[in-house]
Motif scaffolding. Structure first.
Motif, PDB file in Angstrom:
ATOM      1  N   GLY A   1       0.828  -1.199   0.000  1.00 56.03           N
ATOM      2  CA  GLY A   1       0.000   0.000   0.000  1.00 56.03           C
ATOM      3  C   GLY A   1       0.866   1.254   0.000  1.00 56.03           C
ATOM      4  N   TYR A   2       0.227   2.417   0.278  1.00 58.13           N
ATOM      5  CA  TYR A   2       0.940   3.703   0.305  1.00 58.13           C
ATOM      6  C   TYR A   2       1.611   3.987  -1.044  1.00 58.13           C
ATOM      7  CZ  TYR A   2       0.368   4.361   5.364  1.00 58.13           C
ATOM      8  OH  TYR A   2      -0.155   4.567   6.628  1.00 58.13           O
ATOM      9  N   THR A   3       0.864   3.772  -2.121  1.00 64.39           N
ATOM     10  CA  THR A   3       1.381   3.995  -3.468  1.00 64.39           C
ATOM     11  C   THR A   3       1.973   5.393  -3.632  1.00 64.39           C
ATOM     12  OG1 THR A   3      -0.140   2.413  -4.474  1.00 64.39           O
ATOM     13  CG2 THR A   3       0.682   4.155  -5.895  1.00 64.39           C
ATOM     14  N   ALA A   4       1.410   6.372  -2.958  1.00 64.65           N
ATOM     15  CA  ALA A   4       1.866   7.753  -3.135  1.00 64.65           C
ATOM     16  C   ALA A   4       3.342   7.922  -2.818  1.00 64.65           C
ATOM     17  CB  ALA A   4       1.026   8.696  -2.271  1.00 64.65           C
ATOM     18  N   ASN A   5       3.902   7.107  -1.935  1.00 63.02           N
ATOM     19  CA  ASN A   5       5.332   7.227  -1.648  1.00 63.02           C
ATOM     20  C   ASN A   5       6.177   6.755  -2.823  1.00 63.02           C
ATOM     21  OD1 ASN A   5       4.906   8.344   0.827  1.00 63.02           O
ATOM     22  ND2 ASN A   5       5.272   6.480   1.997  1.00 63.02           N
ATOM     23  N   ALA A   6       5.731   5.695  -3.509  1.00 65.43           N
ATOM     24  CA  ALA A   6       6.426   5.277  -4.726  1.00 65.43           C
ATOM     25  C   ALA A   6       6.306   6.366  -5.796  1.00 65.43           C
ATOM     26  CB  ALA A   6       5.847   3.963  -5.234  1.00 65.43           C
ATOM     27  N   GLU A   7       5.147   7.008  -5.878  1.00 65.09           N
ATOM     28  CA  GLU A   7       4.958   8.110  -6.825  1.00 65.09           C
ATOM     29  C   GLU A   7       5.916   9.263  -6.533  1.00 65.09           C
ATOM     30  OE1 GLU A   7       0.890   9.252  -8.276  1.00 65.09           O
ATOM     31  OE2 GLU A   7       0.388   8.443  -6.309  1.00 65.09           O
ATOM     32  N   PHE A   8       5.990   9.645  -5.283  1.00 65.43           N
ATOM     33  CA  PHE A   8       6.868  10.749  -4.906  1.00 65.43           C
ATOM     34  C   PHE A   8       8.297  10.472  -5.345  1.00 65.43           C
ATOM     35  CE2 PHE A   8      10.001  12.296  -1.830  1.00 65.43           C
ATOM     36  CZ  PHE A   8       9.852  13.666  -1.996  1.00 65.43           C
ATOM     37  N   GLU A   9       8.773   9.270  -5.111  1.00 71.57           N
ATOM     38  CA  GLU A   9      10.138   8.941  -5.495  1.00 71.57           C
ATOM     39  C   GLU A   9      10.318   9.009  -7.008  1.00 71.57           C
ATOM     40  OE1 GLU A   9      11.643   6.133  -1.818  1.00 71.57           O
ATOM     41  OE2 GLU A   9      11.837   5.417  -3.869  1.00 71.57           O
ATOM     42  N   ALA A  10       9.361   8.457  -7.756  1.00 75.29           N
ATOM     43  CA  ALA A  10       9.479   8.401  -9.215  1.00 75.29           C
ATOM     44  C   ALA A  10       9.396   9.779  -9.854  1.00 75.29           C
ATOM     45  CB  ALA A  10       8.384   7.505  -9.788  1.00 75.29           C
ATOM     46  N   LEU A  11       8.749  10.706  -9.180  1.00 79.18           N
ATOM     47  CA  LEU A  11       8.547  12.031  -9.752  1.00 79.18           C
ATOM     48  C   LEU A  11       9.508  13.079  -9.207  1.00 79.18           C
ATOM     49  CD1 LEU A  11       4.652  12.016  -9.654  1.00 79.18           C
ATOM     50  CD2 LEU A  11       6.072  11.865 -11.714  1.00 79.18           C
ATOM     51  N   CYS A  12      10.034  12.857  -8.005  1.00 76.02           N
ATOM     52  CA  CYS A  12      10.852  13.888  -7.358  1.00 76.02           C
ATOM     53  C   CYS A  12      12.287  13.466  -7.076  1.00 76.02           C
ATOM     54  CB  CYS A  12      10.188  14.359  -6.071  1.00 76.02           C
ATOM     55  SG  CYS A  12       8.626  15.231  -6.354  1.00 76.02           S
ATOM     56  N   GLY A  13      12.623  12.183  -7.235  1.00 77.66           N
ATOM     57  CA  GLY A  13      14.004  11.775  -7.143  1.00 77.66           C
ATOM     58  C   GLY A  13      14.592  11.711  -5.756  1.00 77.66           C
ATOM     59  N   PHE A  14      13.750  11.651  -4.729  1.00 77.13           N
ATOM     60  CA  PHE A  14      14.225  11.529  -3.350  1.00 77.13           C
ATOM     61  C   PHE A  14      13.549  10.344  -2.682  1.00 77.13           C
ATOM     62  CE2 PHE A  14      15.875  15.680  -4.024  1.00 77.13           C
ATOM     63  CZ  PHE A  14      16.864  15.874  -3.077  1.00 77.13           C
ATOM     64  N   PRO A  15      14.264   9.631  -1.822  1.00 77.29           N
ATOM     65  CA  PRO A  15      13.670   8.462  -1.163  1.00 77.29           C
ATOM     66  C   PRO A  15      12.766   8.846  -0.003  1.00 77.29           C
ATOM     67  CG  PRO A  15      15.936   8.746  -0.436  1.00 77.29           C
ATOM     68  CD  PRO A  15      15.698   9.787  -1.500  1.00 77.29           C
ATOM     69  N   VAL A  16      11.768   8.013   0.235  1.00 76.74           N
ATOM     70  CA  VAL A  16      10.924   8.129   1.423  1.00 76.74           C
ATOM     71  C   VAL A  16      11.425   7.117   2.450  1.00 76.74           C
ATOM     72  CG1 VAL A  16       8.595   7.924   2.358  1.00 76.74           C
ATOM     73  CG2 VAL A  16       8.942   8.843   0.060  1.00 76.74           C
ATOM     74  N   MET A  17      11.622   7.575   3.680  1.00 77.62           N
ATOM     75  CA  MET A  17      12.228   6.713   4.692  1.00 77.62           C
ATOM     76  C   MET A  17      11.380   6.577   5.946  1.00 77.62           C
ATOM     77  SD  MET A  17      16.096   8.260   4.507  1.00 77.62           S
ATOM     78  CE  MET A  17      16.445   9.532   3.299  1.00 77.62           C
ATOM     79  N   THR A  18      10.149   7.057   5.930  1.00 75.59           N
ATOM     80  CA  THR A  18       9.313   7.013   7.122  1.00 75.59           C
ATOM     81  C   THR A  18       7.987   6.326   6.824  1.00 75.59           C
ATOM     82  OG1 THR A  18       8.453   9.218   6.584  1.00 75.59           O
ATOM     83  CG2 THR A  18      10.297   9.106   8.121  1.00 75.59           C
ATOM     84  N   ASP A  19       7.333   5.853   7.892  1.00 75.04           N
ATOM     85  CA  ASP A  19       6.023   5.212   7.764  1.00 75.04           C
ATOM     86  C   ASP A  19       4.935   6.283   7.706  1.00 75.04           C
ATOM     87  OD1 ASP A  19       6.551   2.432   7.693  1.00 75.04           O
ATOM     88  OD2 ASP A  19       7.053   2.479   9.818  1.00 75.04           O
ATOM     89  N   ALA A  20       4.947   7.067   6.656  1.00 73.61           N
ATOM     90  CA  ALA A  20       3.950   8.126   6.478  1.00 73.61           C
ATOM     91  C   ALA A  20       3.887   8.465   5.002  1.00 73.61           C
ATOM     92  CB  ALA A  20       4.328   9.361   7.290  1.00 73.61           C
ATOM     93  N   VAL A  21       2.736   8.967   4.562  1.00 78.12           N
ATOM     94  CA  VAL A  21       2.567   9.343   3.158  1.00 78.12           C
ATOM     95  C   VAL A  21       3.136  10.743   2.954  1.00 78.12           C
ATOM     96  CG1 VAL A  21       0.909   9.792   1.337  1.00 78.12           C
ATOM     97  CG2 VAL A  21       0.563   7.868   2.871  1.00 78.12           C
ATOM     98  N   PHE A  22       4.180  10.844   2.136  1.00 84.11           N
ATOM     99  CA  PHE A  22       4.885  12.116   1.971  1.00 84.11           C
ATOM    100  C   PHE A  22       3.980  13.189   1.389  1.00 84.11           C
ATOM    101  CE2 PHE A  22       8.076  15.123   0.625  1.00 84.11           C
ATOM    102  CZ  PHE A  22       9.074  14.975   1.572  1.00 84.11           C
TER     103      PHE A  22
END
Length: 659
Positions: free
Chosen positions: A310-331
């Motif tokens: 789940g939390y697809t939006a974090n994969a989206e953020f990475e693919a569009l903005c080039g920075f990793p998500v490292m927390t259990d929250a939707v960026f």
């Protein structure tokens, strides 16, 4: 006849004599009654706790560890005591307590069983998204889990009782203490209850739910400190090997009228290769042979996602903005607060038109605001598509692809390049199919989700290949990037994966290869007429830099900051754990483990986190030109804070957003 005056003393004496024993008896009886009520109230809490933990362990295999039972029960008793101080009666308290405690416990157990992690503070912010995703009994069940506890508390509360308001004041004081000194509270609780950063399920099991929520809420607040100063940002840039960027937003970097290669990014909901489920006994390979051939030509490459299930939006953020998500929250939900030159805006400055398509409710995961902030010109959501081929509430990929092509097709060769971003919806848990998509894959496993998922992949891969065939024919020079956003959920406690030995039921039992399995989904990058590229395995946040390389876009950009770390080593940060991939060698750096090879990884993670806070919610020092002038003018008004007058002024000057 005696007068009333002469009778008064005698009557007073007799009344006093008669009443004095009653007063003495009444007070002990009242005390006994109060003690008995407290005994009933706390006994109800203890009985509920025993039954709830047994049911959770028996049906979902979710429960605190035995050595945590006493502290967890004590926390429930403390909360129960505060609730009883607010209650009108024992009966009302009992009903409200059972409803409230059960809602939290059931919600936490379901999240643990499906996604592998417990309820976190950010989940309460993101909970409204559930109402946009669910329908039918699932929607009403979710509404009930929110409405019933609130209604029960209001029905229980003794509104005219000073004792009740005193209890409220006690709770408010506790909340104020956490808000005022979150770092102190976090440090104190970590020392007493521990913190297993990379294993939040383990944290819940050794703390219990109430302590876990308070501890993580304090940690969340402690993280929201001051934005990084310019010298901190300079240090992070230097550590990453990045020089101070030139003004890459400058119009001189763009040539008006110049044609460019179109870019198509297709993010596939829960797309993964189920053949790996050896114990499932699949009757056939669900993946389309054409996709299997294409993927093999790409070296069977994989992307490493920041999320599972789940939390697809974090994969989206990475693919569009080039920075990793490292927390259990939707960026997208609370950490994207500034307008930023992510891939849509960066390409827009080179003359691209950008389109985002996702047939879900527009506000889900705050996409309306997030897509605007990262530079999309157009956002097409469920209200913009004809919902003509539904798998329950999910629009089929075939219909989505057809409608996207109908919209962007006329623009593919008109001289202005296009960035076409498509996020599919079909493939969502629990993998329903309509009558036009009968099941064709059988299994030997009793896990119904495995069979449903295998059949979903059968249709999903074939609809994808039909779309790719038409897209490549109409746009042969285009760059096409497609990947799965995350692994599918296949049952409680990693269900189908555990059955085949791919994942352990509990993250604490993961070996290093299991962590790699947890994050890996198929990746195919097609470089126009050159065909599929052998990229090797990449973290999702490396994709924007790869696209710019294929476009020969040499402008300085934040999209290369994270990808620049070291071409030989790919780092996949996760909450509390980092995967470092060097060729075929995998190193898993769990926080707290002192491995020499993990020291540079930890330094990289810290630098990236500093830049991320600066860029997405801070002063954006990393986007400053050498002269100190900002390279991007940002809109400071948050959607939730925007006044009517400010909104009208914005519309008058900028026009209405195309969402």
């Amino acid at each position: 006849m005696p007068t009333s005056a002469s009778r008064s003393p005698a009557r007073s004496e007799s009344q006093s004599a008669a009443q004095s024993p009653a007063v003495g008896v009444t007070r002990p009886r009242a005390g006994l009654r109060h003690a008995r009520e407290w005994g009933y109230a706390l006994g109800l809490v203890a009985a509920w706790y025993a039954l709830a933990q047994w049911a959770s362990a028996h049906f979902l295999d979710v429960a605190p560890r035995p050595d945590a039972w006493l502290r967890d029960l004590s926390a429930h008793l403390l909360i129960g005591g505060l609730l009883f101080l607010m209650a009108r009666s024992v009966a009302r308290f009992g009903v409200a307590m059972v409803v409230l405690f059960s809602a939290f416990t059931v919600g936490n157990a379901l999240k643990l069983a499906v996604l592998g992690g417990p309820v976190m503070p950010d989940d309460f912010v993101a909970a409204r998204n559930l109402f946009l995703l669910l329908e039918g009994w699932q929607l009403w069940g979710s509404v009930a889990m929110l409405a019933l506890p609130l209604g029960a508390l209001a029905w229980m509360f003794a509104w005219r009782s000073p004792r009740a308001w005193g209890a409220v004041a006690t709770v408010a004081a506790g909340v104020w203490m956490i808000v005022a000194q979150p770092a102190v509270v976090t440090s104190w609780m970590d020392a007493r209850f521990g913190d297993w950063v990379w294993n939040q399920r383990g944290n819940y099991e050794m703390r219990g739910l109430p302590i876990h929520l308070v501890q993580e809420a304090a940690r969340n607040l402690a993280r929201r400190g001051a934005a990084p100063a310019s010298d901190e940002v300079d240090g992070a840039l230097a550590l990453l090997g990045a020089t101070q960027p030139s003004p890459f937003m400058r119009a001189a970097a763009r040539r008006d009228g110049r044609g460019g290669r179109n870019v198509h990014m297709i993010v596939l909901e829960s797309f993964w290769d189920p053949v790996a489920l050896k114990a499932a006994g699949l009757s056939a390979d669900p993946l389309d042979p054409a996709f299997r051939k294409l993927w093999k030509a790409a070296g069977n490459a994989k992307v490493m996602s920041p999320v599972f299930g789940g939390y697809t939006a974090n994969a989206e953020f990475e693919a569009l903005c080039g920075f990793p998500v490292m927390t259990d929250a939707v960026f997208f939900e609370g950490r994207l607060r500034r307008d930023v030159p992510c891939l849509p805006r960066h390409l827009g400055e080179a003359g691209y038109r950008s389109y985002a398509s996702h047939p879900n409710a527009a506000p889900f995961w705050n996409r309306i605001n997030a897509y605007r902030r990262i530079g999309f010109e157009h956002y097409w959501s469920d209200r913009d598509f004809e919902l003509d081929d539904m798998n329950r509430e999910f629009l089929s990929d075939a219909s989505l692809y057809r409608q996207v092509l109908e919209r962007i097709g006329p623009e593919l060769g008109n001289g202005q390049p296009v960035f076409n971003y498509v996020l599919t919806y079909f493939g969502h848990l629990d993998y329903p199919l309509n009558a036009q998509r009968p099941q064709v894959i059988d299994t030997r496993t009793d896990n119904a989700l495995v069979k449903a998922y295998a059949n979903t992949v059968y249709y999903k891969s074939r609809e994808l290949m039909a779309f790719l065939g038409e897209l490549r024919e109409r746009d042969p020079d285009a760059i096409i990037v497609l990947f799965g956003d995350h692994l599918p959920s296949l049952g409680w406690n990693h269900g189908g994966y555990a059955e085949s030995g791919l994942l352990a039921p509990n993250r604490a039992q993961f070996d290093d290869p299991m962590f790699r399995t947890l994050v890996s989904t198929p990746l195919v990058v097609i470089d126009g007429k050159r065909g599929p590229l052998r990229t090797g395995d990449l973290p999702i946040y490396a994709l924007p830099a790869l696209i710019l390389d294929l476009l020969d876009d040499e402008r300085e950009t934040m999209l290369r900051f994270a990808a620049r770390s070291d071409d030989a080593v790919r780092i996949r940060p996760l909450p509390g754990v980092q995967l470092a991939l060097e060729g075929k060698r995998l190193t898993v750096c769990r926080n707290g483990e002192l491995l020499p090879e993990c020291e540079p990884v930890a330094a990289w993670v810290a630098a990236i986190e500093t830049l991320k806070r600066d860029l997405f919610s801070g002063a954006q020092h990393a986007l400053q030109a050498p002269a100190g002038k900002p390279m991007l003018q940002t809109v400071e008004l948050e959607a939730e804070e925007m006044t009517v007058e400010a909104a009208l002024d914005t519309l008058a000057t900028e026009g209405a957003p195309d969402v």
